[in-house]
Motif scaffolding. Structure first.
Motif, PDB file in Angstrom:
ATOM      1  N   ASN A   1      27.534  42.472  48.317  1.00 13.66           N
ATOM      2  CA  ASN A   1      28.173  41.244  48.743  1.00 13.66           C
ATOM      3  C   ASN A   1      29.694  41.307  48.584  1.00 13.66           C
ATOM      4  O   ASN A   1      30.214  41.783  47.580  1.00 13.66           O
ATOM      5  N   ALA A   2      30.398  40.797  49.592  1.00 13.49           N
ATOM      6  CA  ALA A   2      31.845  40.560  49.516  1.00 13.49           C
ATOM      7  C   ALA A   2      32.624  41.792  49.088  1.00 13.49           C
ATOM      8  O   ALA A   2      33.495  41.718  48.231  1.00 13.49           O
ATOM      9  N   GLN A   3      32.306  42.931  49.666  1.00 16.34           N
ATOM     10  CA  GLN A   3      33.088  44.135  49.424  1.00 16.34           C
ATOM     11  C   GLN A   3      34.211  44.180  50.450  1.00 16.34           C
ATOM     12  O   GLN A   3      33.964  44.116  51.651  1.00 16.34           O
ATOM     13  N   VAL A   4      35.450  44.287  49.999  1.00 22.57           N
ATOM     14  CA  VAL A   4      36.608  44.282  50.885  1.00 22.57           C
ATOM     15  C   VAL A   4      37.209  45.681  50.903  1.00 22.57           C
ATOM     16  O   VAL A   4      37.529  46.253  49.848  1.00 22.57           O
ATOM     17  N   ILE A   5      37.373  46.216  52.097  1.00 25.49           N
ATOM     18  CA  ILE A   5      37.865  47.581  52.279  1.00 25.49           C
ATOM     19  C   ILE A   5      39.134  47.523  53.112  1.00 25.49           C
ATOM     20  O   ILE A   5      39.149  46.925  54.192  1.00 25.49           O
ATOM     21  N   GLY A   6      40.213  48.150  52.632  1.00 24.13           N
ATOM     22  CA  GLY A   6      41.433  48.154  53.429  1.00 24.13           C
ATOM     23  C   GLY A   6      42.670  48.484  52.632  1.00 24.13           C
ATOM     24  O   GLY A   6      42.600  48.890  51.462  1.00 24.13           O
ATOM     25  N   THR A   7      43.808  48.301  53.255  1.00 21.42           N
ATOM     26  CA  THR A   7      45.093  48.500  52.591  1.00 21.42           C
ATOM     27  C   THR A   7      45.367  47.301  51.685  1.00 21.42           C
ATOM     28  O   THR A   7      44.727  46.238  51.834  1.00 21.42           O
ATOM     29  N   PRO A   8      46.321  47.404  50.776  1.00 23.88           N
ATOM     30  CA  PRO A   8      46.652  46.242  49.950  1.00 23.88           C
ATOM     31  C   PRO A   8      47.008  45.009  50.781  1.00 23.88           C
ATOM     32  O   PRO A   8      46.616  43.887  50.430  1.00 23.88           O
ATOM     33  N   GLU A   9      47.693  45.215  51.885  1.00 27.26           N
ATOM     34  CA  GLU A   9      48.071  44.087  52.741  1.00 27.26           C
ATOM     35  C   GLU A   9      46.844  43.469  53.409  1.00 27.26           C
ATOM     36  O   GLU A   9      46.736  42.229  53.502  1.00 27.26           O
ATOM     37  N   GLN A  10      45.915  44.303  53.858  1.00 25.85           N
ATOM     38  CA  GLN A  10      44.687  43.784  54.471  1.00 25.85           C
ATOM     39  C   GLN A  10      43.831  43.043  53.452  1.00 25.85           C
ATOM     40  O   GLN A  10      43.227  42.008  53.761  1.00 25.85           O
ATOM     41  N   ILE A  11      43.783  43.575  52.248  1.00 27.22           N
ATOM     42  CA  ILE A  11      43.029  42.898  51.186  1.00 27.22           C
ATOM     43  C   ILE A  11      43.667  41.547  50.879  1.00 27.22           C
ATOM     44  O   ILE A  11      42.966  40.531  50.716  1.00 27.22           O
ATOM     45  N   ALA A  12      44.991  41.505  50.824  1.00 28.80           N
ATOM     46  CA  ALA A  12      45.683  40.234  50.580  1.00 28.80           C
ATOM     47  C   ALA A  12      45.386  39.234  51.698  1.00 28.80           C
ATOM     48  O   ALA A  12      45.195  38.035  51.435  1.00 28.80           O
ATOM     49  N   ASP A  13      45.330  39.714  52.942  1.00 33.02           N
ATOM     50  CA  ASP A  13      44.993  38.832  54.062  1.00 33.02           C
ATOM     51  C   ASP A  13      43.622  38.194  53.849  1.00 33.02           C
ATOM     52  O   ASP A  13      43.433  36.986  54.069  1.00 33.02           O
ATOM     53  N   GLN A  14      42.648  39.022  53.439  1.00 30.91           N
ATOM     54  CA  GLN A  14      41.298  38.517  53.212  1.00 30.91           C
ATOM     55  C   GLN A  14      41.267  37.525  52.049  1.00 30.91           C
ATOM     56  O   GLN A  14      40.587  36.488  52.120  1.00 30.91           O
ATOM     57  N   LEU A  15      41.992  37.831  50.996  1.00 32.90           N
ATOM     58  CA  LEU A  15      41.988  36.942  49.838  1.00 32.90           C
ATOM     59  C   LEU A  15      42.643  35.600  50.162  1.00 32.90           C
ATOM     60  O   LEU A  15      42.259  34.568  49.597  1.00 32.90           O
ATOM     61  N   GLU A  16      43.603  35.603  51.070  1.00 36.80           N
ATOM     62  CA  GLU A  16      44.164  34.326  51.512  1.00 36.80           C
ATOM     63  C   GLU A  16      43.097  33.465  52.182  1.00 36.80           C
ATOM     64  O   GLU A  16      43.044  32.242  51.977  1.00 36.80           O
ATOM     65  N   LEU A  17      42.251  34.088  52.984  1.00 40.76           N
ATOM     66  CA  LEU A  17      41.174  33.342  53.649  1.00 40.76           C
ATOM     67  C   LEU A  17      40.212  32.755  52.625  1.00 40.76           C
ATOM     68  O   LEU A  17      39.774  31.598  52.756  1.00 40.76           O
ATOM     69  N   TRP A  18      39.869  33.548  51.626  1.00 43.40           N
ATOM     70  CA  TRP A  18      38.965  33.054  50.581  1.00 43.40           C
ATOM     71  C   TRP A  18      39.640  31.939  49.786  1.00 43.40           C
ATOM     72  O   TRP A  18      39.001  30.929  49.468  1.00 43.40           O
ATOM     73  N   ARG A  19      40.915  32.116  49.467  1.00 49.93           N
ATOM     74  CA  ARG A  19      41.645  31.060  48.740  1.00 49.93           C
ATOM     75  C   ARG A  19      41.656  29.771  49.546  1.00 49.93           C
ATOM     76  O   ARG A  19      41.411  28.682  49.019  1.00 49.93           O
ATOM     77  N   ASP A  20      41.938  29.890  50.853  1.00 42.35           N
ATOM     78  CA  ASP A  20      41.988  28.702  51.696  1.00 42.35           C
ATOM     79  C   ASP A  20      40.612  28.048  51.854  1.00 42.35           C
ATOM     80  O   ASP A  20      40.514  26.857  52.177  1.00 42.35           O
ATOM     81  N   ALA A  21      39.548  28.825  51.646  1.00 45.48           N
ATOM     82  CA  ALA A  21      38.183  28.275  51.700  1.00 45.48           C
ATOM     83  C   ALA A  21      37.840  27.476  50.450  1.00 45.48           C
ATOM     84  O   ALA A  21      36.823  26.778  50.423  1.00 45.48           O
ATOM     85  N   GLY A  22      38.660  27.604  49.411  1.00 47.76           N
ATOM     86  CA  GLY A  22      38.461  26.770  48.229  1.00 47.76           C
ATOM     87  C   GLY A  22      38.170  27.483  46.928  1.00 47.76           C
ATOM     88  O   GLY A  22      38.062  26.835  45.883  1.00 47.76           O
ATOM     89  N   ILE A  23      38.034  28.832  46.959  1.00 42.99           N
ATOM     90  CA  ILE A  23      37.786  29.490  45.679  1.00 42.99           C
ATOM     91  C   ILE A  23      39.056  29.449  44.826  1.00 42.99           C
ATOM     92  O   ILE A  23      40.169  29.326  45.344  1.00 42.99           O
ATOM     93  N   ASP A  24      38.886  29.561  43.532  1.00 44.27           N
ATOM     94  CA  ASP A  24      40.010  29.531  42.598  1.00 44.27           C
ATOM     95  C   ASP A  24      40.347  30.901  42.036  1.00 44.27           C
ATOM     96  O   ASP A  24      41.427  31.078  41.453  1.00 44.27           O
ATOM     97  N   GLY A  25      39.433  31.858  42.165  1.00 42.21           N
ATOM     98  CA  GLY A  25      39.697  33.164  41.584  1.00 42.21           C
ATOM     99  C   GLY A  25      38.656  34.183  41.979  1.00 42.21           C
ATOM    100  O   GLY A  25      37.716  33.891  42.735  1.00 42.21           O
ATOM    101  N   VAL A  26      38.843  35.390  41.433  1.00 41.19           N
ATOM    102  CA  VAL A  26      38.008  36.530  41.799  1.00 41.19           C
ATOM    103  C   VAL A  26      37.597  37.289  40.539  1.00 41.19           C
ATOM    104  O   VAL A  26      38.435  37.565  39.679  1.00 41.19           O
TER     105      VAL A  26
END
Length: 459
Positions: free
Chosen positions: A365-390
């Motif tokens: 579940n929720a494995q993110v693969i990519g460059t640091p910038e791509q990972i940051a892009d994905q984490l922004e989406l998760w943050r905007d969805a309402g999560i508070d942390g990882v």
């Protein structure tokens, strides 16, 4: 201003935690799990990367629930052997200065009076950096290791958990008044007897007179976490937890879950944002997307599907090795599967998950693969969805944490997604900026402040 995310290094004092089979690789130190230096290195990497905390999962039993035995758990070291998480956290206090340290302890394994005293001691020694992950345990073997014939039914475990935390809340919050310590050397008067109280607790399982033997620690009550995803588990978290761990498959699923549970938090008389939602995620980092994908394929070659299935069977209390992988899981009528089915359905409304779907959702579940910038892009989406942390799940130890700390965290800090530096204060103050070190007045523990003074006790 958009909120920053909380980051925990998620680990277990065992050979293999989540991604089973990878312990065999040459680029991981998992087989050195008994060596304190391994965990000091992990803690220092996490602190260097300005992670909020090092969070340790734990278990206290293994049932023979995969292919009719427990052999796979031992041959593939699926969370066994495993050492005590509280003891390891205590050992790491002196090796860290700012990192939060969260241990896992079940209501089965320690009497609440004993737990309360140990936690207060550790909170003192760490200057307020302790968190407790409250679990009810799912395996029959866990119950059998502590004198029971089998685990009690699911919802009954949560009734027990409510009773358990009631005892520790009374000890932490009510036994010592805020001004009980006098420390007057001239009068030889250290603590005021009139301001230290017995708690006179009596309930179905516990009878505790008190007083709490430890003076009030910086946080009094540690930061409280809970991971249950069933209906009863979420109700418990809504009332008691300050952080809850989730395993949503995508941001949309997380958004639905967060909104639902925040409503339960409000219904329990708390602010909806008194509960933080921490999503479990694993990361494969590359300087290019191609490199990251190549690394992910290399890791996947060593992941053991048998080990993953055994892990899931243990958590569900059902032998997935004996079921048709294409059978809808709800037909099996498995009590322990409630939470995972709910997580899958939140991400796939109207779809009935099969055994195969469940294994995939749980293990990868929720494995993110990519460059640091791509990972940051994905984490922004998760943050905007309402999560508070990882909760950052590792593939290799300490390599996964080092890659995230050294390559991803700088990008996250540039975007305001991670803390720039450690703020002063306790673990709780850093997680809830602008609040004090003590649990807030909306939490059920707060009702015991001053509850055992002679006047209140007589009322």
């Amino acid at each position: 201003m958009a909120k920053r995310l909380i980051f925990n290094a998620f680990a277990m004092n065992s050979v293999s935690h989540v991604y089973h089979g990878l312990w065999r690789r040459d680029d991981t130190a998992q087989v050195r799990f008994n060596d304190l230096s391994t965990w000091i290195e992990v803690a220092k990497i996490a602190e260097r990367g300005r992670f909020d905390a090092l969070f340790f999962a734990d278990i206290i039993g293994v049932d023979p629930v995969y292919k009719g035995s427990w052999d796979t758990f031992l041959t593939e070291t699926v969370q066994i052997p495993v050492n005590d998480s509280f003891t390891l956290v205590a050992a790491l206090v002196g090796a860290t200065e700012n990192l939060g340290l969260t241990f896992t302890s079940s209501i089965l394994q320690a009497h609440p009076f004993d737990l309360a005293r140990k936690v207060s001691t550790l909170d003192h020694l760490s200057k307020g950096r302790v968190g407790w992950n409250i679990v009810t345990s799912v395996s029959h073997n866990a119950a059998q290791n502590f004198g029971f014939d089998r685990i009690v039914p699911h919802d009954e475990r949560y009734r027990w958990a409510h009773e358990y935390v009631d005892v520790v809340y009374k000890l932490w919050e009510g036994s010592w008044d805020e001004d009980a310590l006098v420390e007057d050397r001239q009068r030889n008067f250290y603590a005021d007897p009139g301001k230290v109280h017995r708690i006179f607790h009596e309930s179905e399982r516990y009878k505790v007179l008190g007083p709490h033997l430890t003076t009030p620690s910086p946080q009094r009550t540690p930061v409280l976490f809970q991971a249950g995803s069933s209906k009863a588990g979420r109700a418990f978290a809504a009332k008691n937890a300050e952080g809850t761990f989730i395993v949503s498959k995508n941001p949309d699923g997380a958004r639905r879950l967060v909104n639902e549970v925040r409503g339960q938090v409000a219904a329990a008389g708390r602010d909806p944002h008194d509960l933080l939602f921490i999503q479990g995620m694993a990361f494969v980092v590359g300087s290019t997307e191609e490199e990251a994908q190549r690394k992910a394929r290399n890791l996947a070659e060593d992941i053991s599907l048998d080990g993953l299935a055994a892990h899931i069977s243990r958590d569900l209390g059902v032998d997935l090795g004996l079921l048709d992988p294409d059978r809808p899981i709800d037909e099996a009528e498995i009590e322990g599967v409630q939470g995972l089915v709910r997580v899958f359905q939140e991400a796939h409304p109207g779809q009935r998950p099969t055994v195969r779907d469940l294994a995939s959702a749980y293990a990868l579940n929720a494995q993110v693969i990519g460059t640091p910038e791509q990972i940051a892009d994905q984490l922004e989406l998760w943050r905007d969805a309402g999560i508070d942390g990882v909760n950052v799940i590792y593939h290799t130890l300490p390599g996964s944490f080092a890659e995230f700390a050294d390559h991803v965290m700088p990008v996250l800090r540039q975007r305001g997604l991670a803390q720039q530096d450690y703020a002063p204060g306790t673990y709780r103050e850093r997680l809830f900026q602008g609040r004090g070190p003590r649990i807030n007045e909306r939490h059920p523990a707060a009702r015991y402040r001053g509850a055992f003074t002679p006047a209140r006790a007589a009322a």
